[in-house]
Design a protein around this motif. Structure first.
Motif, PDB file in Angstrom:
ATOM      1  N   ALA A  13      41.659  41.769  54.649  1.00  0.00           N
ATOM      2  CA  ALA A  13      40.628  41.459  54.177  1.00  0.00           C
ATOM      3  C   ALA A  13      40.464  42.686  53.160  1.00  0.00           C
ATOM      4  O   ALA A  13      40.461  43.875  53.912  1.00  0.00           O
ATOM      5  CB  ALA A  13      39.558  41.070  54.987  1.00  0.00           C
ATOM      6  N   VAL A  14      40.369  42.580  51.933  1.00  0.00           N
ATOM      7  CA  VAL A  14      40.051  43.762  50.998  1.00  0.00           C
ATOM      8  C   VAL A  14      38.745  43.581  50.392  1.00  0.00           C
ATOM      9  O   VAL A  14      38.604  42.637  49.825  1.00  0.00           O
ATOM     10  CB  VAL A  14      41.106  43.930  50.186  1.00  0.00           C
ATOM     11  CG1 VAL A  14      40.917  45.269  49.246  1.00  0.00           C
ATOM     12  CG2 VAL A  14      42.355  43.819  50.470  1.00  0.00           C
ATOM     13  N   ARG A  15      38.021  44.401  50.936  1.00  0.00           N
ATOM     14  CA  ARG A  15      36.488  44.453  50.370  1.00  0.00           C
ATOM     15  C   ARG A  15      36.399  44.985  48.743  1.00  0.00           C
ATOM     16  O   ARG A  15      36.985  45.899  48.567  1.00  0.00           O
ATOM     17  CB  ARG A  15      35.396  45.295  51.131  1.00  0.00           C
ATOM     18  CG  ARG A  15      35.377  44.848  52.675  1.00  0.00           C
ATOM     19  CD  ARG A  15      34.815  46.002  53.272  1.00  0.00           C
ATOM     20  NE  ARG A  15      35.274  46.946  53.706  1.00  0.00           N
ATOM     21  CZ  ARG A  15      35.134  48.446  53.204  1.00  0.00           C
ATOM     22  NH1 ARG A  15      33.728  48.623  52.633  1.00  0.00           N
ATOM     23  NH2 ARG A  15      35.933  49.248  53.414  1.00  0.00           N
ATOM     24  N   GLY A  16      35.482  44.084  48.008  1.00  0.00           N
ATOM     25  CA  GLY A  16      35.448  44.468  46.529  1.00  0.00           C
ATOM     26  C   GLY A  16      34.471  45.832  46.675  1.00  0.00           C
ATOM     27  O   GLY A  16      33.887  46.012  47.695  1.00  0.00           O
ATOM     28  N   GLU A  17      34.391  46.369  45.540  1.00  0.00           N
ATOM     29  CA  GLU A  17      33.500  47.634  45.430  1.00  0.00           C
ATOM     30  C   GLU A  17      32.168  47.124  45.614  1.00  0.00           C
ATOM     31  O   GLU A  17      31.308  48.167  45.888  1.00  0.00           O
ATOM     32  CB  GLU A  17      33.752  48.080  44.006  1.00  0.00           C
ATOM     33  CG  GLU A  17      35.008  48.628  43.686  1.00  0.00           C
ATOM     34  CD  GLU A  17      35.079  49.354  42.368  1.00  0.00           C
ATOM     35  OE1 GLU A  17      34.021  49.715  41.602  1.00  0.00           O
ATOM     36  OE2 GLU A  17      36.309  49.525  41.859  1.00  0.00           O
ATOM     37  N   MET A  60      39.554  48.844  40.512  1.00  0.00           N
ATOM     38  CA  MET A  60      40.246  47.634  39.928  1.00  0.00           C
ATOM     39  C   MET A  60      40.456  46.695  40.893  1.00  0.00           C
ATOM     40  O   MET A  60      40.373  46.470  42.291  1.00  0.00           O
ATOM     41  CB  MET A  60      41.884  48.370  40.007  1.00  0.00           C
ATOM     42  CG  MET A  60      43.019  47.452  39.496  1.00  0.00           C
ATOM     43  SD  MET A  60      44.472  48.382  39.814  1.00  0.00           S
ATOM     44  CE  MET A  60      45.485  47.444  38.639  1.00  0.00           C
ATOM     45  N   ALA A  61      40.676  45.410  40.365  1.00  0.00           N
ATOM     46  CA  ALA A  61      40.666  44.097  41.372  1.00  0.00           C
ATOM     47  C   ALA A  61      41.861  43.771  41.981  1.00  0.00           C
ATOM     48  O   ALA A  61      43.053  44.394  41.320  1.00  0.00           O
ATOM     49  CB  ALA A  61      40.337  42.862  40.712  1.00  0.00           C
ATOM     50  N   ILE A  62      42.125  42.981  43.161  1.00  0.00           N
ATOM     51  CA  ILE A  62      43.134  42.438  43.372  1.00  0.00           C
ATOM     52  C   ILE A  62      44.196  41.864  42.272  1.00  0.00           C
ATOM     53  O   ILE A  62      43.511  40.888  41.904  1.00  0.00           O
ATOM     54  CB  ILE A  62      43.088  41.850  44.600  1.00  0.00           C
ATOM     55  CG1 ILE A  62      42.578  42.570  45.711  1.00  0.00           C
ATOM     56  CG2 ILE A  62      44.719  41.354  45.124  1.00  0.00           C
ATOM     57  CD1 ILE A  62      43.137  43.556  46.278  1.00  0.00           C
ATOM     58  N   ASN A  63      45.388  42.171  42.227  1.00  0.00           N
ATOM     59  CA  ASN A  63      46.291  41.402  41.187  1.00  0.00           C
ATOM     60  C   ASN A  63      46.581  40.117  41.914  1.00  0.00           C
ATOM     61  O   ASN A  63      47.665  40.206  42.620  1.00  0.00           O
ATOM     62  CB  ASN A  63      47.470  42.343  40.542  1.00  0.00           C
ATOM     63  CG  ASN A  63      48.236  41.726  39.639  1.00  0.00           C
ATOM     64  OD1 ASN A  63      48.267  40.571  39.346  1.00  0.00           O
ATOM     65  ND2 ASN A  63      49.058  42.687  39.018  1.00  0.00           N
ATOM     66  N   ALA A  64      46.145  39.075  41.478  1.00  0.00           N
ATOM     67  CA  ALA A  64      46.365  37.696  42.087  1.00  0.00           C
ATOM     68  C   ALA A  64      47.875  37.366  41.871  1.00  0.00           C
ATOM     69  O   ALA A  64      48.270  36.270  42.487  1.00  0.00           O
ATOM     70  CB  ALA A  64      45.185  36.771  41.741  1.00  0.00           C
ATOM     71  N   SER A  65      48.386  37.874  40.711  1.00  0.00           N
ATOM     72  CA  SER A  65      49.423  37.526  40.363  1.00  0.00           C
ATOM     73  C   SER A  65      50.761  37.774  41.305  1.00  0.00           C
ATOM     74  O   SER A  65      51.943  37.482  41.280  1.00  0.00           O
ATOM     75  CB  SER A  65      50.277  37.811  39.074  1.00  0.00           C
ATOM     76  OG  SER A  65      50.338  39.282  39.004  1.00  0.00           O
ATOM     77  N   TYR A  66      50.210  38.437  42.162  1.00  0.00           N
ATOM     78  CA  TYR A  66      51.400  39.014  43.203  1.00  0.00           C
ATOM     79  C   TYR A  66      51.631  38.088  44.323  1.00  0.00           C
ATOM     80  O   TYR A  66      52.615  38.002  45.104  1.00  0.00           O
ATOM     81  CB  TYR A  66      50.807  40.411  43.912  1.00  0.00           C
ATOM     82  CG  TYR A  66      51.307  41.488  43.131  1.00  0.00           C
ATOM     83  CD1 TYR A  66      50.916  41.863  41.840  1.00  0.00           C
ATOM     84  CD2 TYR A  66      51.920  42.457  43.751  1.00  0.00           C
ATOM     85  CE1 TYR A  66      51.556  43.064  41.141  1.00  0.00           C
ATOM     86  CE2 TYR A  66      52.260  43.963  43.188  1.00  0.00           C
ATOM     87  CZ  TYR A  66      51.979  43.950  41.734  1.00  0.00           C
ATOM     88  OH  TYR A  66      52.369  45.133  41.169  1.00  0.00           O
ATOM     89  N   ALA A  67      50.877  37.018  44.684  1.00  0.00           N
ATOM     90  CA  ALA A  67      51.009  35.864  45.291  1.00  0.00           C
ATOM     91  C   ALA A  67      52.275  35.133  44.925  1.00  0.00           C
ATOM     92  O   ALA A  67      52.546  34.871  43.745  1.00  0.00           O
ATOM     93  CB  ALA A  67      49.494  34.732  45.126  1.00  0.00           C
ATOM     94  N   GLY A  68      53.274  34.914  45.922  1.00  0.00           N
ATOM     95  CA  GLY A  68      54.527  34.570  45.823  1.00  0.00           C
ATOM     96  C   GLY A  68      55.554  35.491  45.683  1.00  0.00           C
ATOM     97  O   GLY A  68      56.809  35.008  45.515  1.00  0.00           O
TER      98      GLY A  68
END
Length: 151
Positions: A145-149, A1-9
């Motif tokens: 820093a969150v490394r992708g798969e 699962m990718a980081i949920n960018a909508s969490y910014a803010g």
């Protein structure tokens, strides 16, 4: 699962108060080789004008990381902690943290940036020594820093 960018803010509700104790201040000071008497000796702390033992400036990370767990442990955020590297930590203090403080923290997710399989998640923890969130103690800014798969 990718980081949920909508969490910014996003800003989280204030945490339950963290009880700052003399024992925790002394343990952290010993673990970080902080030998100044104000961290270990009540008489020395009071002689220096403090009401109780004084935490080292970096002690705030203990409180901030507990608040950051709200984000890390949220499955919808998409952060796999086994892939996290701590990239940066910055502290700004309004006043020293002392034994007896009850610190509530408001976590803010300031930014999420993804590039080449790496997500940089920047958080800001605002620490307050009162339930009304008016007695500001410190701000802790962290970048993970969150490394992708594939990284």
């Amino acid at each position: 699962m990718a980081i949920n960018a909508s969490y910014a803010g996003r800003a989280y509700a204030a945490t339950a108060p963290y009880q700052v104790s003399r024992a925790k201040i002394q343990e952290f000071a010993a673990a970080t080789a902080a030998t100044q008497p104000v961290h270990h000796d009540l008489v020395a702390a009071r002689a220096a004008g403090y009401p109780d033992l004084v935490a080292t400036p970096t002690f705030a990370v203990v409180i901030a990381q507990a608040a950051e767990a709200q984000l890390i442990e949220d499955p919808a955020a998409g952060i796999d902690f086994s892939r996290v590297v701590h990239a940066d930590e910055r502290f700004t203090h309004t006043r020293p943290i002392v034994a007896g403080d009850e610190i509530s923290t408001v976590l803010h997710v300031d930014a999420i940036t993804e590039r080449a399989g790496l997500a940089m998640v920047t958080t800001r923890c605002e620490l307050f020594a009162d339930a009304a969130l008016t007695d500001h103690v410190a701000t802790v800014r962290s970048t993970l820093a969150v490394r992708g798969e594939d990284a």
